[in-house]
Scaffold this motif. Sequence first.
Motif, mmCIF file in Angstrom:
data_model
loop_
_atom_site.group_PDB
_atom_site.id
_atom_site.type_symbol
_atom_site.label_atom_id
_atom_site.label_comp_id
_atom_site.label_asym_id
_atom_site.label_seq_id
_atom_site.Cartn_x
_atom_site.Cartn_y
_atom_site.Cartn_z
ATOM 1 N N ILE A 1 -4.188 6.637 -3.586
ATOM 2 C CA ILE A 1 -3.814 5.499 -2.751
ATOM 3 C C ILE A 1 -3.643 4.311 -3.682
ATOM 4 C CG2 ILE A 1 -4.521 3.958 -0.886
ATOM 5 C CD1 ILE A 1 -6.140 6.232 0.292
ATOM 6 N N VAL B 1 0.410 5.458 0.014
ATOM 7 C CA VAL B 1 -0.420 6.664 0.091
ATOM 8 C C VAL B 1 0.418 7.803 -0.467
ATOM 9 C CG1 VAL B 1 -1.618 8.246 1.637
ATOM 10 C CG2 VAL B 1 -1.686 5.780 2.087
ATOM 11 N N ILE C 1 -8.242 5.669 7.444
ATOM 12 C CA ILE C 1 -8.782 4.319 7.266
ATOM 13 C C ILE C 1 -9.996 4.348 6.331
ATOM 14 C CG2 ILE C 1 -9.876 2.378 8.447
ATOM 15 C CD1 ILE C 1 -6.842 2.681 8.924
ATOM 16 N N ILE D 1 -7.228 -4.199 9.531
ATOM 17 C CA ILE D 1 -7.350 -2.881 10.159
ATOM 18 C C ILE D 1 -7.829 -3.078 11.589
ATOM 19 C CG2 ILE D 1 -8.617 -0.704 10.155
ATOM 20 C CD1 ILE D 1 -8.757 -0.907 7.123
ATOM 21 N N ARG E 1 -12.196 3.084 0.925
ATOM 22 C CA ARG E 1 -13.003 3.787 -0.073
ATOM 23 C C ARG E 1 -14.432 4.045 0.411
ATOM 24 N NH1 ARG E 1 -13.318 2.624 -6.199
ATOM 25 N NH2 ARG E 1 -14.187 4.726 -6.102
ATOM 26 N N VAL F 1 0.849 -1.194 0.000
ATOM 27 C CA VAL F 1 0.000 0.000 0.000
ATOM 28 C C VAL F 1 0.882 1.241 0.000
ATOM 29 C CG1 VAL F 1 -1.754 1.312 1.258
ATOM 30 C CG2 VAL F 1 -1.836 -1.189 1.252
ATOM 31 N N PHE G 1 -2.868 -2.262 9.577
ATOM 32 C CA PHE G 1 -2.960 -0.856 9.972
ATOM 33 C C PHE G 1 -3.611 -0.817 11.352
ATOM 34 C CE2 PHE G 1 -2.945 -0.980 5.376
ATOM 35 C CZ PHE G 1 -2.030 0.008 5.044
ATOM 36 N N LEU H 1 -8.732 4.354 2.876
ATOM 37 C CA LEU H 1 -8.194 3.047 2.470
ATOM 38 C C LEU H 1 -9.323 2.114 2.045
ATOM 39 C CD1 LEU H 1 -5.466 2.357 5.205
ATOM 40 C CD2 LEU H 1 -5.064 2.681 2.757
ATOM 41 N N LEU I 1 -2.699 0.256 -4.362
ATOM 42 C CA LEU I 1 -2.637 -1.095 -3.812
ATOM 43 C C LEU I 1 -1.957 -1.983 -4.847
ATOM 44 C CD1 LEU I 1 -3.348 -3.277 -1.733
ATOM 45 C CD2 LEU I 1 -5.603 -3.474 -2.823
#
Length: 597
Positions: free
Chosen positions: A414, A359, A400, A516, A405, A357, A546, A403, A416
């Motif tokens: 972002i 960002v 978050i 997450i 969406r 990932v 995360f 991430l 992936l």
Amino acid sequence: MAGNGISPMGNMAFDKPKGHSIHVLRRLGRYLSKYRLLIAAAVAVSVIGNVLALLSPKLSGYAIDAIKPDGVDMPQVVYYVGWMVGISALSALMSWGLSALMIAISRNMVKQMRTDLFRQLTVLPVSFFDTHQTGDVISVLSYDVDTVGSSLSTDLVQMLSSAITVVGSFAMMLSISPQLLVIFVFTIPISVVFTRYRAKKVRPLFRTRSRKLGELNGFVEETISGMKTVRAYHQEQEFHHRFTAKNDGAVEANWKADYTASVTGPTVNLINNVSLALVSIFGSLMYMAGGITLGGVSSFVLYSRKFSGPINEFANILSEIQSALAAAERVLTLCDLPPETPDAPDALDAAPCKGDVRVDHVSFGYAPGKEVLHQVNFEAKPGSVIAIVGETGCGKTTLINLLMRFYDVTDGAILLDGKDIRTLKRDSLRSQFTMVLQDTWLFEGTVYENIAYGRPDATREEVIQAAKAAHIHDMIQAMPQGYDTPVIAYGTSISKGQKQLLTIARAMLMDSSMLILDEATSNVDTRTEKLIQEAMLKLMKGRTCFVIAHRLSTITGADKILVMDHGRLVESGTHQELLEKGGVYASMYMAQFDYTA
């Protein structure tokens, strides 16, 4: 979640006018069109029943004309009375059949409308739920839909019957005495104009009533869900005052709507009674002049009552119709809200990912011109643990959300596995993540069903293994029915710590590439926390993780710690690196643990 800003959708009110009543009726007609056969049967039954009812005044006139100066033709009177009784009984049967059919149509329509509404709620963007009270949404789903259904099953029946009765009565009066019919040329337009005028006055009041009831429901739902906090802070009296204010507002809105609407019925009734009096006066004069028989006058009077009666009924149910239209507007407004932005036509399914990932200079704001994230830039290698820390409101949860969406970035991207997540289908992207949130959520079902929520096909053995890994197996076994123990709504039958452990077990059952954790151990005791951390290490192995944490002791082993401050990434590094730097993270850590290097 959206505490850092307000989504534009937050300005959408359920009672926002959608246009003229014709527009609302046309939309409701689309629902009714699915039941054409039932409606056709209802129309046929209504026509037959009302036509039969229209024969009685005519037969009554014939019976009266059988009374002559030289005597009464009793066989004729009995003959017509017998027909009147039979026709009235058959008409009543038709009326019952019409009501049964309309109830069936209403029930089916309400079921379909509620299904469509619930389906709409499942596709609305997260921003909608961040900016609308749950109670208000529930009010639309229950009260407003029921109001529309109730109006269909009662008011629509009356309107349909009234229309046939008015037309039939007019035709009968025309056949008896066109001269007397002239009276209605003056009184009916007055009734129609007055009714339309009052409808325009009443409609906004019913919109307000629906909105006030929604606000009251929202407040009650919010208060009941937080009753322990209300009690703990001794705020019962304060919330009683708040409820009283909202309740008074709802009652006032309800009173204004009903009071204003109540003027219509009596006024129209007065106009109709005036027309009936004029018919009686002029009918008597015509009888004395030999222009009409006594039976004809009697029949005309009865038909005039049937003719004006439905108009009066319509005026009386006008308030209910306006209430139903206002409720329908709220329902249709919710149905018309734009769903989550659809995936691009060329969007791809996210193949099982490695978990790389990146960002890339991401900025974001919940509302235009109000950014809450500013040029955030970092990379998470496959299998690494990324901890995100910072003061409340610094943008951790917002990151978050991006991430997953739930929202799309305003600027930047972002990536992936090198692909912009906006080029991926949302469902397939979200399936790559497993989430364990601080705010646990359990649904009404068994403990087993709640753990297997993300994998309905999981075997019982797999569920038990996940529970053991989350160190909740023994707790479950101690419950009255073990894994088959029911969990009531919102999981209020078990403790917060147990709910947290159940959601962790749910996550352990998922086979996703990324994880997450949002303060996932916040509701458990210290001993259990250590056991959970051990289980978490197994859960996190080989996954990109995360972790949002306020207890810094839980993330000292993270591969990278991101320190957020007012939406900016101000520091990043390992626990030791950040301590040695002596910056924001070091200050936070020392504040929690009185740490000295």
